[in-house]
Structure formats: C-alpha cells, structure tokens
Design a protein around this motif. Structure first.
Motif, short mmCIF file in Angstrom:
data_model
loop_
_atom_site.label_atom_id
_atom_site.label_comp_id
_atom_site.label_asym_id
_atom_site.label_seq_id
_atom_site.Cartn_x
_atom_site.Cartn_y
_atom_site.Cartn_z
N ILE A 76 0.84 -1.20 0.00
CA ILE A 76 0.00 0.00 0.00
C ILE A 76 0.87 1.24 0.00
CG2 ILE A 76 -1.74 1.32 1.26
CD1 ILE A 76 -2.76 -1.30 2.42
N SER A 77 0.61 2.12 -0.97
CA SER A 77 1.26 3.42 -1.05
C SER A 77 0.23 4.48 -0.73
CB SER A 77 1.84 3.64 -2.46
OG SER A 77 2.26 4.98 -2.62
N TYR A 78 0.36 5.10 0.44
CA TYR A 78 -0.63 6.08 0.90
C TYR A 78 -0.20 7.49 0.47
CZ TYR A 78 -4.44 7.61 3.92
OH TYR A 78 -5.62 8.13 4.40
N ALA A 79 -1.10 8.44 0.64
CA ALA A 79 -0.78 9.84 0.34
C ALA A 79 0.21 10.39 1.37
CB ALA A 79 -2.06 10.67 0.34
N LEU A 149 0.25 -3.77 -6.15
CA LEU A 149 0.41 -2.41 -5.65
C LEU A 149 -0.96 -1.77 -5.50
CD1 LEU A 149 2.49 -0.24 -4.89
CD2 LEU A 149 2.55 0.43 -7.31
N LEU A 150 -1.19 -1.19 -4.31
CA LEU A 150 -2.46 -0.52 -4.01
C LEU A 150 -2.15 0.92 -3.62
CD1 LEU A 150 -5.35 -1.96 -1.77
CD2 LEU A 150 -4.85 0.47 -1.95
N PHE A 158 1.25 8.31 -7.33
CA PHE A 158 2.60 7.77 -7.28
C PHE A 158 2.64 6.35 -7.83
CE2 PHE A 158 4.30 10.48 -3.46
CZ PHE A 158 4.03 11.63 -4.18
N SER A 159 1.62 5.56 -7.48
CA SER A 159 1.58 4.16 -7.91
C SER A 159 1.39 4.05 -9.42
CB SER A 159 0.45 3.41 -7.19
OG SER A 159 0.67 3.41 -5.79
N LEU A 160 0.56 4.90 -9.99
CA LEU A 160 0.39 4.92 -11.45
C LEU A 160 1.72 5.21 -12.14
CD1 LEU A 160 -2.97 6.92 -11.73
CD2 LEU A 160 -2.65 4.50 -12.26
N ASN A 172 -0.45 -6.67 -10.27
CA ASN A 172 -1.78 -6.08 -10.40
C ASN A 172 -1.76 -4.72 -9.71
OD1 ASN A 172 -3.37 -8.56 -11.45
ND2 ASN A 172 -2.41 -9.35 -9.59
N LEU A 173 -2.50 -3.78 -10.27
CA LEU A 173 -2.52 -2.42 -9.73
C LEU A 173 -3.93 -2.04 -9.33
CD1 LEU A 173 -1.18 0.37 -9.21
CD2 LEU A 173 -1.67 0.92 -11.61
N THR A 174 -4.08 -1.64 -8.07
CA THR A 174 -5.35 -1.11 -7.57
C THR A 174 -5.13 0.33 -7.14
OG1 THR A 174 -6.00 -3.29 -6.72
CG2 THR A 174 -7.21 -1.39 -5.88
#
Length: 360
Positions: A76-79, A149-150, A158-160, A172-174
């Motif tokens: 998880i990548s948070y803000a 990656l979520l 950032f994840s995109l 997989n990307l959420t």
C-alpha cells in the motif's frame, strides 16, 4: 431605494420547554466531557504489525495474513498529506484487517514526518527511490517476482507513475480515490491550487506545514467540517465508543505531516496546474510517464460523493491505460467513508480480495 424592515410579529416562547431544552443540552455536554476525559492517544492503527524495513523517515510495515496466503503480497502506497492508519483506524472499520482476514499479506509504506533536511526531496525521490526500494524489499522477503500495488489518493498517483515505469515489478494495480484528470470542472482542490504560488510558498516555508494544507481542505466544505460535525458530537456524547470513534477521526484529520517542499511544489505544478498526467506529458527525473504502459490488470475504485477527488477525475483513467483487463468500482460514499464505513467493509474489501485472487 427604500429600506427593508421586518414586520412586527410576536415570537412565542414556551419558558418551560426552553428550560427543558437547556437542561438537555447541559446533560449532553456533561456526558461528552466525561467521555472525553477517558480518551487515550491512538495514532498507529489497531492491527498487529512489524517494521521490516526502514530508510530515512520511511518505514515499511508488514501485517501478516491469516491462514494460507491467497495471492502475491499487497503493498500500500498512501498519500503524503495524512497518516496511513486511516486504513486501520478501528477493528471493525479496518480495510487492512479485513484483507488480512482474507489471507492477504499486507505491506504498508509509512512516509513518516519530514523535517527541514527533507525539503529537497523530489517526486522522483519518493516514486523511484522509496517506493522502488520498498517494492524490492517486499519481493525479496516474499520471494515474489512482482507485487500487488495498491495506491491511495496521492499515493495512487505515485503508484500509477511507478507501475508505468516498472510494469515488470507490478503484478496487479489497484488505485483508490486517485485523481488522473486534475482539471475536471468539479475539482475544487485544483481550483484552489491553480492560484497557489508554490515557488514562493516553498521559499518561505521550506517544507509546507501540514496545518496550512489542512485549513485548505477544511475550507472546501466549511460548514460541514467546521460547525455541523461538532454540533452532531453532542448527540453522541453519552456513548463512550461513539465518542472514541469520533476523536480517532479527529486525531487522524489533524495529524498532518509537513510536506517536503520540492516534492510539493513539483506535484502541484505538474499534476494540478499543468495536468500533465492525463495528457501523457509527465516527466519525472527524465522518465516519461505514459499511462498506456500500464499493461497489468487495473482496478480503479472511486467514491461517488467524493468532494476532494470527483469521480470524473478518477474515471479518466479508463481511456488511458494499456491493459484490456481494466475494471472500475463505484463506492456509494465519500473520500473518507470508503475506508471507515460499514459499507466499505461489505463492498470494498471483498471486491479487492476477490479481484486479486481471480488474477493470482
């Protein structure tokens, strides 16, 4: 021009009823005070975790899945602007706990609290530095070729960017409540950011104070977030658990880390003011970010009533990705309710789990 005057209308006041209402308010206020005195600081979430990696201010935490692991690990990548324990704020309102109960190993990036030494950190330092290091560490620990990656809100942006530049490391990307088109007509946050002189702000502050940003977010819905919710607090003041739940949210809202100056300035200019992400015109540290390089399966979850990231801002992703395995999920609520409401536990957590297991 003639003035306007109110007609002389008698106002009927029932003294006995007025006294009873005052007494009721006093009782509610007294009960609220009593319950507030017993509160403790709760700022780390509720699910057991361990720190498995750290670099500078950044910590990588692991939440172990219960039973057999159902899919590759979820990272998880948070803000940056708020603390990530929003996703684990209460036992019955925890996206993280719900996913671990379904057998998923969860890894969470905690960005920490920047200090003046971090004012020079750029977008590239976060995306191609810290996120990449955490991805590699999770891959090493779990012996996985790629991770799930979520990304959440800004962490979704950032994840995109990361997944587009490193598709081989992302199975997989959420993304959740993640803006892609920052200049939709209903994007109030961008309307504010368009007029911000970020260079002057960074020069004046170094790091942008979290309290300054919080004032900006609250001002988007001033009555609801400054008046209405505190009046409603009196109505639950005699319920200790409801008061604790309310104050956990308040702690989270006002626990806002400062923003690394260089990263804040770059993000505001490139994403809000110039809208480069949706235009495939974004370059970070010389790396061109094109969303059609997202060739892995993508799940895009947005909130129907989100005032910070309007649905149209998120749904713009559909026409940009390079994968045919793209799905959207609309959550019937707001930007915060997508994590902490009963609806979330019934809809969002199962949807993420089922979607990932189907692609394992």
């Amino acid at each position: 021009m003639t003035g306007f005057s109110m007609p002389n209308m008698p106002v009927a006041i029932d003294p006995q009823k007025a006294m009873q209402e005052m007494a009721n308010w006093q009782m509610k206020f007294g009960a609220l005070q009593a319950n507030l005195r017993g509160l403790q600081d709760e700022t780390n979430g509720v699910t057991a975790r361990e720190c498995v990696y750290q670099q500078d201010k950044v910590r990588l935490y692991r939440y172990a899945g219960e039973g057999n692991r159902k899919s590759p690990p979820i990272l998880i990548s948070y803000a940056l602007v708020n603390r990530p324990h929003m996703m684990d704020i209460e036992a019955e309102k925890s996206l993280i706990r719900s996913l671990t109960k379904r057998g998923h190993d969860i890894y969470l990036i905690d960005w920490g609290y920047p200090d003046p030494a971090d004012r020079v950190l750029s977008l590239g330092d976060f995306i191609f530095g810290y996120i990449d290091d955490c991805v590699d560490e999770v891959r090493r620990l779990t012996r996985s070729d790629a991770v799930n990656l979520l990304g959440v809100c800004q962490g979704g942006c950032f994840s995109l960017c990361y997944a587009a530049a490193n598709p081989e490391k992302v199975a997989n990307l959420t993304v959740m409540v993640t803006p892609v088109d920052f200049q939709t007509p209903d994007n109030l946050l961008t309307k504010w950011a368009m007029h911000a002189d970020v260079d002057q702000a960074v020069q004046a502050f170094g790091n942008i104070p979290g309290d300054v940003l919080n004032v900006s977010y609250v001002s988007l819905k001033p009555f609801q977030l400054n008046v209405q919710k505190y009046l409603a607090l009196l109505d639950i003041g005699d319920d200790p658990e409801a008061v604790r739940s309310f104050m956990r949210m308040e702690q989270w809202i006002f626990d806002s880390p400062d923003q690394a100056g260089a990263c804040y300035g770059e993000f505001t200019r490139k994403f809000h003011q110039e809208n480069q992400l949706v235009q495939d015109a974004l370059s970070i540290d010389g790396v061109q970010i094109r969303l059609d390089r997202l060739t892995m399966p993508v799940l895009n979850i947005y909130a129907r009533d989100d005032h910070l990231v309007p649905p149209a801002a998120s749904k713009a992703l559909a026409s940009k990705v390079g994968t045919k395995d793209y799905q959207e999920l609309e959550f019937p609520g707001g930007h915060i309710g997508i994590y902490v409401s009963g609806k979330s536990q019934k809809l969002v957590s199962p949807a993420i789990s089922d979607w990932l297991i189907a692609r394992n």
